[in-house]
Write a protein that holds these residues in place. Structure first.
Motif, PDB file in Angstrom:
ATOM      1  N   ALA A  83       4.857  52.256  32.069  1.00 44.22           N
ATOM      2  CA  ALA A  83       4.397  53.101  31.072  1.00 44.22           C
ATOM      3  C   ALA A  83       3.734  52.244  30.152  1.00 44.22           C
ATOM      4  N   PHE A  84       4.352  51.181  29.794  1.00 46.11           N
ATOM      5  CA  PHE A  84       3.914  50.258  28.518  1.00 46.11           C
ATOM      6  C   PHE A  84       3.455  48.929  29.020  1.00 46.11           C
ATOM      7  N   ILE A  85       3.629  48.382  29.956  1.00 47.72           N
ATOM      8  CA  ILE A  85       3.248  47.052  30.394  1.00 47.72           C
ATOM      9  C   ILE A  85       2.261  47.064  31.486  1.00 47.72           C
ATOM     10  N   HIS A  86       2.417  47.640  32.393  1.00 47.99           N
ATOM     11  CA  HIS A  86       1.222  47.617  33.580  1.00 47.99           C
ATOM     12  C   HIS A  86      -0.007  48.021  32.975  1.00 47.99           C
ATOM     13  N   ASP A  87      -1.335  47.619  33.826  1.00 48.61           N
ATOM     14  CA  ASP A  87      -2.523  47.554  33.596  1.00 48.61           C
ATOM     15  C   ASP A  87      -3.077  49.022  33.973  1.00 48.61           C
ATOM     16  N   GLN A  88      -2.297  49.882  34.610  1.00 54.45           N
ATOM     17  CA  GLN A  88      -2.586  51.130  35.301  1.00 54.45           C
ATOM     18  C   GLN A  88      -3.434  50.968  36.496  1.00 54.45           C
ATOM     19  N   ASP A  89      -3.484  49.893  37.064  1.00 50.41           N
ATOM     20  CA  ASP A  89      -4.277  49.724  38.239  1.00 50.41           C
ATOM     21  C   ASP A  89      -3.794  50.419  39.543  1.00 50.41           C
ATOM     22  N   GLU A  90      -4.306  50.453  40.417  1.00 55.23           N
ATOM     23  CA  GLU A  90      -3.727  51.252  41.615  1.00 55.23           C
ATOM     24  C   GLU A  90      -2.302  50.503  42.229  1.00 55.23           C
ATOM     25  N   ARG A  92       0.165  50.401  40.841  1.00 55.87           N
ATOM     26  CA  ARG A  92       1.253  50.813  40.011  1.00 55.87           C
ATOM     27  C   ARG A  92       1.998  51.999  40.753  1.00 55.87           C
ATOM     28  N   TRP A  93       1.362  52.530  41.956  1.00 57.99           N
ATOM     29  CA  TRP A  93       1.954  53.509  42.754  1.00 57.99           C
ATOM     30  C   TRP A  93       3.114  52.856  43.626  1.00 57.99           C
ATOM     31  N   ARG A  94       2.892  51.537  43.883  1.00 60.33           N
ATOM     32  CA  ARG A  94       4.052  50.754  44.558  1.00 60.33           C
ATOM     33  C   ARG A  94       5.317  50.776  43.712  1.00 60.33           C
TER      34      ARG A  94
END
Length: 495
Positions: A83-90, A92-94
Motif C-alpha cells: 500500500a505505501f512502498i511498492h510502485d503498484q507494478d504487476e 504486486r499481485w505476487r
C-alpha cells in the motif's frame, strides 16, 4: 488465593503426588506438583512429580505462537509494503498472494494456541479441544480478547489487498496492521508488568514496527527476485522508500525494545545473565544488532549507490560536438561514469544477499520471541527467587542442620536434619518442637510441633515468619522423658 482439597479418610499410608493447574494473571497456564505422605513412614522423594506430556504441549505451544507471530507480522507488513512502498507494478499481485496466505496461516496458528492452552489448563490433552467448558474458560481469558482483535486486524489486512481504491487500501492496511500489532499487547507478560501504560504502549509500538520491518524485508526480497534480470529506476525507488521507512521503524523498534527489556528485567545485569529470560533476551538483542549493522550499511552505502546508478543509467547522454576524439577524455558537460554495468550488477547482487540474510535472521528473532512469551520475565524471577537459609550447628550427638525456604515473609518450609559426627542421619528424638521469636519486634516465642519425614529428619511448613527481620528459631528435641536438646539459630527473613 488458597485452594484446599480434603483427603479421603481411607487413603492408605504412603507417598502421594498432588498436582494443580491454574491460569496466571497474564493468561498463561501454570502447573506444578508436590509430594506429601500419609502415615508415619518417610516421604519417598524419588516419586515422580510429572511426566513428559506437559513438555510436549509446551513445545507445541511455542511452535503455534511462532507460526502466529510470523504469519501475522508478515501479513500486516506485506500489506503495508504494497500500500505505501511498492510502485503498484504487476508484480504486486505476487506480494498480495503471500499476504493472503499469511493471514490464513496466522489464523491456524491462533487456533493451535487455543488447543494447546486448553490442553495445558485442563490436563485433558487433545480431548480438551472438544470440551466446551474448557474452551469457554480459555476464550473468556485475555487470550480470547487478544485473538479476537487479531482476527479483526487480519480481516482488515486481507481486505486491503482486495480493494482497488488505493486510499482505502492504505487505510485498511494501516489500521488493520495496528490492530494486529495491538492484539499482542492484550495477552502476555506485558499485561502484568508495571507501569502498565509503558509496557502496553511499548508492546504495541514494538509489534507494529517489527511488522513493517519484517514484512517490508520479505516484500523487498520478493521484488528483487522477481526483477532480477532487469533492475530499473522504479525498483531503486522502492528500495529507497523502504530504506526510509525502515530507518523510522528501526528507531521505534529500538526504543520500544529498550523499554520492554528494562521493564521485564528491572534494568539489572543480574536479571540478564542469571535467568533464562535474560539470556534469551541477550541472544535476541545480539542477532538484532547484526541485522541493524547490515541495514545500516545498506542505507548508508548500498542504497544511495543503487539509486544513483539507476538514475545515471536512465539519464540521457549529453554529446558535445567539440569533444576531443580521445574517448578516455571527458568534458565538463559529460562527467566520467560513476558506475559501470558490472558495478551496478554487483550492487544489486549485494543487496539481494543482504536482504536475504536480514529476513532469515528476523525469522530466528521471531522464533526466540515465541519462546520468550512463555518464559517467566527476569524481573519476576528475581523478585520471587527463593533464598535458602542453610545453617548447621554442633550438638552433643553430632550436628543439626536447619534449612529455611524461601526465607521470605509469609509461608516457609523448615527442614531439620540431625546427623552424627560422620554426617550420617541419626534419630535423636521422636518428637521435635520449633520455637519462633522476633526479639526486635518484642514477639514472644511461638511453639509448633513438626512432622517426622525420616531418620533424624523433621519438616514444618507454616506462616509464622510473617514479619521481616532476624528471627530466633529454636529447635527443641525431646531426647528422653526427662531431658531435651535445644539448638538456637538466627534466621534473616526478607520481604
Amino acid at each position: 488465593t488458597t485452594v484446599s482439597v480434603a483427603l479421603k479418610p481411607t487413603l492408605p499410608d504412603g507417598t502421594y503426588v498432588a498436582t494443580y493447574r491454574v491460569l496466571s494473571g497474564d493468561g498463561h497456564p501454570v502447573s506444578a506438583s508436590f509430594l506429601f505422605g500419609v502415615g508415619s513412614g518417610p516421604v519417598d522423594k524419588t516419586a515422580a512429580t510429572g511426566g513428559p506430556a506437559n513438555r510436549v504441549w509446551e513445545i507445541s505451544g511455542a511452535f503455534a505462537r511462532f507460526l502466529m507471530y510470523l504469519s501475522a507480522l508478515l501479513a500486516a507488513g506485506l500489506a503495508f509494503f504494497v500500500a505505501f512502498i511498492h510502485d503498484q507494478d504487476e508484480d504486486r499481485w505476487r506480494l498480495i498472494g503471500w499476504a493472503r496466505i499469511a493471514t490464513i496461516t496466522a489464523v491456524f496458528g491462533a487456533a493451535g494456541i487455543i488447543i494447546v492452552q486448553a490442553a495445558l489448563l485442563s490436563g485433558k490433552s487433545l480431548s480438551a479441544a472438544t470440551d466446551g467448558g474448557v474452551l469457554g474458560d480459555v476464550l473468556d481469558s485475555r487470550l480470547g480478547w487478544s485473538l479476537g482483535v487479531l482476527v479483526m486486524g487480519l480481516i482488515a489486512v486481507h481486505l486491503s489487498t482486495d480493494i482497488r481504491n488505493h486510499t482505502a487500501s492504505q487505510v485498511l492496511a494501516l489500521y488493520g496492521g495496528l490492530a494486529t500489532a495491538g492484539s499482542f499487547a492484550i495477552w502476555g507478560h506485558s499485561t502484568e508488568l508495571s507501569p502498565i501504560w509503558l509496557s502496553t504502549a511499548a508492546d504495541i509500538v514494538h509489534a507494529a514496527a517489527a511488522a513493517v520491518w519484517f514484512g517490508g524485508i520479505i516484500g523487498l526480497l520478493l521484488v528483487l527476485r522477481r526483477r532480477t534480470d532487469q533492475p530499473v529506476a522504479s525498483t531503486a525507488q522502492i528500495v529507497s522508500r523502504f530504506s526510509s521507512a525502515a530507518a523510522i521503524t528501526v528507531a521505534l523498534l529500538a526504543a520500544a525494545g529498550l523499554a520492554l527489556s528494562w521493564n521485564a528485567t528491572g534494568g539489572t545485569v543480574d536479571a540478564l545473565i542469571s535467568t533464562t529470560y535474560g539470556r534469551l533476551l541477550l541472544v535476541k538483542v545480539l542477532i538484532t544488532a547484526v541485522i541493524l549493522a547490515i541495514a545500516g550499511y545498506n542505507r548508508s552505502r548500498l542504497v544511495p549507490a543503487l539509486v544513483q546508478g539507476e538514475a545515471q543509467q536512465s539519464a540521457p547522454a549529453v554529446v558535445d560536438a567539440a569533444a576531443p576524439a580521445d574517448p578516455g577524455t571527458a568534458t565538463k558537460d559529460e562527467p566520467a561514469p560513476m558506475f559501470t554495468d558490472a558495478q551496478r550488477a554487483t550492487n544489486w547482487g549485494l543487496l539481494r544477499r543482504a536482504v536475504l540474510i536480514e529476513a532469515t535472521a528476523l525469522v530466528v528473532v521471531l522464533g526466540i520471541t515465541a519462546v520468550l512469551v512463555n518464559v517467566t520475565p527476569a524481573r519476576t524471577v528475581i523478585a520471587t527467587r527463593d533464598r535458602v537459609v542453610n545453617q548447621t550447628q554442633s550438638v552433643p550427638t553430632g550436628t543439626v542442620n536447619l534449612v529455611v525456604v524461601p526465607a521470605r515473609v509469609g509461608e516457609n518450609t523448615l527442614h531439620i536434619q540431625y546427623a552424627d559426627a560422620a554426617g550420617k542421619p541419626i534419630d535423636v528424638a521422636n518428637t521435635l518442637t520449633i520455637e519462633f521469636s522476633l526479639p526486635s519486634a518484642e514477639l514472644a516465642a511461638i511453639s509448633r510441633q513438626t512432622a517426622k519425614a525420616g531418620p533424624g529428619h523433621f519438616i514444618y511448613t507454616g506462616p509464622e515468619l510473617s514479619i521481616s527481620g532476624t528471627w530466633t528459631v529454636t529447635v527443641v528435641a525431646r531426647t528422653s522423658d526427662f531431658s531435651e536438646q535445644r539448638t538456637t539459630f538466627s534466621v534473616p527473613i526478607r520481604n
